[in-house]
Design a protein around this motif. Structure first.
Motif, PDB file in Angstrom:
ATOM      1  N   UNK A  71       0.968  -0.848  -0.012  1.00 21.18           N
ATOM      2  CA  UNK A  71       0.006  -0.205   0.029  1.00 21.18           C
ATOM      3  C   UNK A  71       0.951   1.175  -0.032  1.00 21.18           C
ATOM      4  N   UNK A  72       1.817   1.361   0.800  1.00 19.76           N
ATOM      5  CA  UNK A  72       2.837   2.471   0.902  1.00 19.76           C
ATOM      6  C   UNK A  72       3.640   2.614  -0.322  1.00 19.76           C
ATOM      7  N   UNK A  73       3.856   1.469  -1.167  1.00 17.37           N
ATOM      8  CA  UNK A  73       4.470   1.835  -2.631  1.00 17.37           C
ATOM      9  C   UNK A  73       3.504   2.344  -3.438  1.00 17.37           C
ATOM     10  N   UNK A  74       2.265   1.785  -3.449  1.00 16.19           N
ATOM     11  CA  UNK A  74       1.375   2.421  -4.453  1.00 16.19           C
ATOM     12  C   UNK A  74       1.021   3.885  -4.157  1.00 16.19           C
ATOM     13  N   UNK A  75       0.904   4.254  -2.873  1.00 17.43           N
ATOM     14  CA  UNK A  75       0.804   5.587  -2.384  1.00 17.43           C
ATOM     15  C   UNK A  75       2.118   6.506  -2.894  1.00 17.43           C
ATOM     16  N   UNK A  76       3.279   5.956  -2.869  1.00 16.93           N
ATOM     17  CA  UNK A  76       4.386   6.586  -3.146  1.00 16.93           C
ATOM     18  C   UNK A  76       4.391   6.938  -4.670  1.00 16.93           C
ATOM     19  N   UNK A  77       3.873   5.884  -5.523  1.00 13.59           N
ATOM     20  CA  UNK A  77       3.825   6.155  -7.195  1.00 13.59           C
ATOM     21  C   UNK A  77       2.616   7.099  -7.189  1.00 13.59           C
ATOM     22  N   UNK A  78       1.577   7.158  -6.705  1.00 11.24           N
ATOM     23  CA  UNK A  78       0.433   8.264  -6.773  1.00 11.24           C
ATOM     24  C   UNK A  78       0.862   9.437  -6.473  1.00 11.24           C
ATOM     25  N   UNK A  79       1.999   9.514  -5.334  1.00 10.96           N
ATOM     26  CA  UNK A  79       2.594  10.851  -4.868  1.00 10.96           C
ATOM     27  C   UNK A  79       3.446  11.458  -6.075  1.00 10.96           C
ATOM     28  N   UNK A  80       4.140  10.352  -6.754  1.00 12.88           N
ATOM     29  CA  UNK A  80       4.982  10.940  -7.789  1.00 12.88           C
ATOM     30  C   UNK A  80       4.338  11.160  -8.870  1.00 12.88           C
ATOM     31  N   UNK A  81       3.117  11.112  -9.081  1.00 13.46           N
ATOM     32  CA  UNK A  81       2.270  11.348 -10.132  1.00 13.46           C
ATOM     33  C   UNK A  81       1.552  12.613  -9.749  1.00 13.46           C
ATOM     34  N   UNK A  82       1.732  13.051  -8.623  1.00 10.92           N
ATOM     35  CA  UNK A  82       0.759  14.311  -7.973  1.00 10.92           C
ATOM     36  C   UNK A  82      -0.845  14.025  -7.796  1.00 10.92           C
ATOM     37  N   UNK A  83      -0.993  12.649  -7.734  1.00 13.19           N
ATOM     38  CA  UNK A  83      -2.675  12.240  -7.741  1.00 13.19           C
ATOM     39  C   UNK A  83      -3.184  12.195  -6.181  1.00 13.19           C
ATOM     40  N   UNK A  84      -2.143  12.106  -5.329  1.00 13.26           N
ATOM     41  CA  UNK A  84      -2.393  12.039  -3.905  1.00 13.26           C
ATOM     42  C   UNK A  84      -1.308  12.611  -3.153  1.00 13.26           C
ATOM     43  N   UNK A  85      -1.676  12.980  -1.952  1.00 10.87           N
ATOM     44  CA  UNK A  85      -0.785  13.781  -0.972  1.00 10.87           C
ATOM     45  C   UNK A  85      -0.799  13.181   0.462  1.00 10.87           C
ATOM     46  N   UNK A  86       0.110  13.461   1.265  1.00 14.19           N
ATOM     47  CA  UNK A  86      -0.202  12.814   2.659  1.00 14.19           C
ATOM     48  C   UNK A  86       0.497  13.756   3.540  1.00 14.19           C
ATOM     49  N   UNK A  87      -0.490  13.891   4.770  1.00  9.21           N
ATOM     50  CA  UNK A  87       0.139  14.732   5.847  1.00  9.21           C
ATOM     51  C   UNK A  87       0.092  13.884   7.025  1.00  9.21           C
ATOM     52  N   UNK A  88       1.013  14.212   8.007  1.00 10.16           N
ATOM     53  CA  UNK A  88       0.964  13.687   9.348  1.00 10.16           C
ATOM     54  C   UNK A  88      -0.147  13.967  10.099  1.00 10.16           C
ATOM     55  N   UNK A  89      -0.669  12.799  10.666  1.00 11.73           N
ATOM     56  CA  UNK A  89      -2.116  12.880  11.466  1.00 11.73           C
ATOM     57  C   UNK A  89      -1.832  13.831  12.640  1.00 11.73           C
ATOM     58  N   UNK A  90      -2.581  14.937  13.077  1.00 12.19           N
ATOM     59  CA  UNK A  90      -2.665  15.653  13.982  1.00 12.19           C
ATOM     60  C   UNK A  90      -2.611  15.004  15.258  1.00 12.19           C
ATOM     61  N   UNK A  91      -3.293  14.123  15.404  1.00  6.78           N
ATOM     62  CA  UNK A  91      -3.643  13.063  16.622  1.00  6.78           C
ATOM     63  C   UNK A  91      -2.568  11.997  16.985  1.00  6.78           C
ATOM     64  N   UNK A  92      -1.991  11.577  15.775  1.00  8.07           N
ATOM     65  CA  UNK A  92      -0.832  10.568  16.067  1.00  8.07           C
ATOM     66  C   UNK A  92       0.218  10.928  15.056  1.00  8.07           C
ATOM     67  N   UNK A  93       1.296  11.367  15.229  1.00  5.73           N
ATOM     68  CA  UNK A  93       2.384  11.820  14.335  1.00  5.73           C
ATOM     69  C   UNK A  93       2.911  10.694  13.782  1.00  5.73           C
ATOM     70  N   UNK A  94       2.815   9.386  14.106  1.00  7.70           N
ATOM     71  CA  UNK A  94       3.269   8.062  13.342  1.00  7.70           C
ATOM     72  C   UNK A  94       2.515   7.831  12.133  1.00  7.70           C
TER      73      UNK A  94
END
Length: 169
Positions: A71-94
């Motif tokens: 799942x992480x690898x797919x998200x990385x690929x989608x990030x590279x295509x600028x289709x998704x972004x991710x941010x650190x959760x405010x409640x849980x920094x992990x």
């Protein structure tokens, strides 16, 4: 009857893989025919994000039933295509929360009609064959059977029974 059909369960995995690869290739061709740069392998993530503002990679992994690294690898690929972004959760920094970017949401509006057309086309394909209509229920039943029974252990049990029977002969 071809080789695959004649070998039954011995090649079940190969047949399912071939069927899956052929199906996904046709779906990808449908996107290409419409001039849409989308890969069918992205579907589960796009679908889940179309129904949720954001999800953690762990949630995506659990809901799509793939490993966290996959799942992480797919998200990385989608990030590279600028289709998704991710941010650190405010409640849980992990936790990393994934969401569609503006480009991802724009792509989603283009692919939603394709998803509807896929459903309609599959209904057409399957409508004239009663056995085909049982495909999805049969796949679900097999998935449930595999979850409740460890196939490798069953195979070992069968081998042990055979060996014991041979020893008594």
């Amino acid at each position: 009857m071809n080789l695959y059909q004649s070998l039954g369960y011995l090649v079940l995995g190969s047949r399912l893989r071939r069927l899956s690869e052929g199906f996904l290739a046709e779906i990808n061709r449908a996107y290409q025919n419409e001039g849409i740069d989308f890969d069918a392998s992205w579907f589960p993530v796009f679908y889940l994000l179309s129904k949720n503002n954001s999800l953690s990679i762990k949630e995506l992994s659990e809901q799509t039933e793939v490993s966290h690294p996959a799942a992480s690898q797919l998200i990385t690929n989608l990030k590279n295509k600028k289709l998704v972004t991710s941010a650190t959760c405010a409640d849980d920094g992990r936790r990393q929360l994934v969401q569609l970017t503006d480009s991802g949401r724009e792509l989603l509006t283009q692919i939603l009609p394709i998803w509807d057309a896929i459903l309609l086309a599959m209904d057409d394909v399957l409508s004239n064959d009663e056995a085909c209509k049982q495909l999805l229920p049969s796949i679900s039943a097999l998935e449930n059977a595999f979850r409740s029974a460890n196939l490798a252990d069953r195979i070992s049990d069968k081998l042990n029974i055979e060996l014991k029977a041979e020893a008594h002969e």
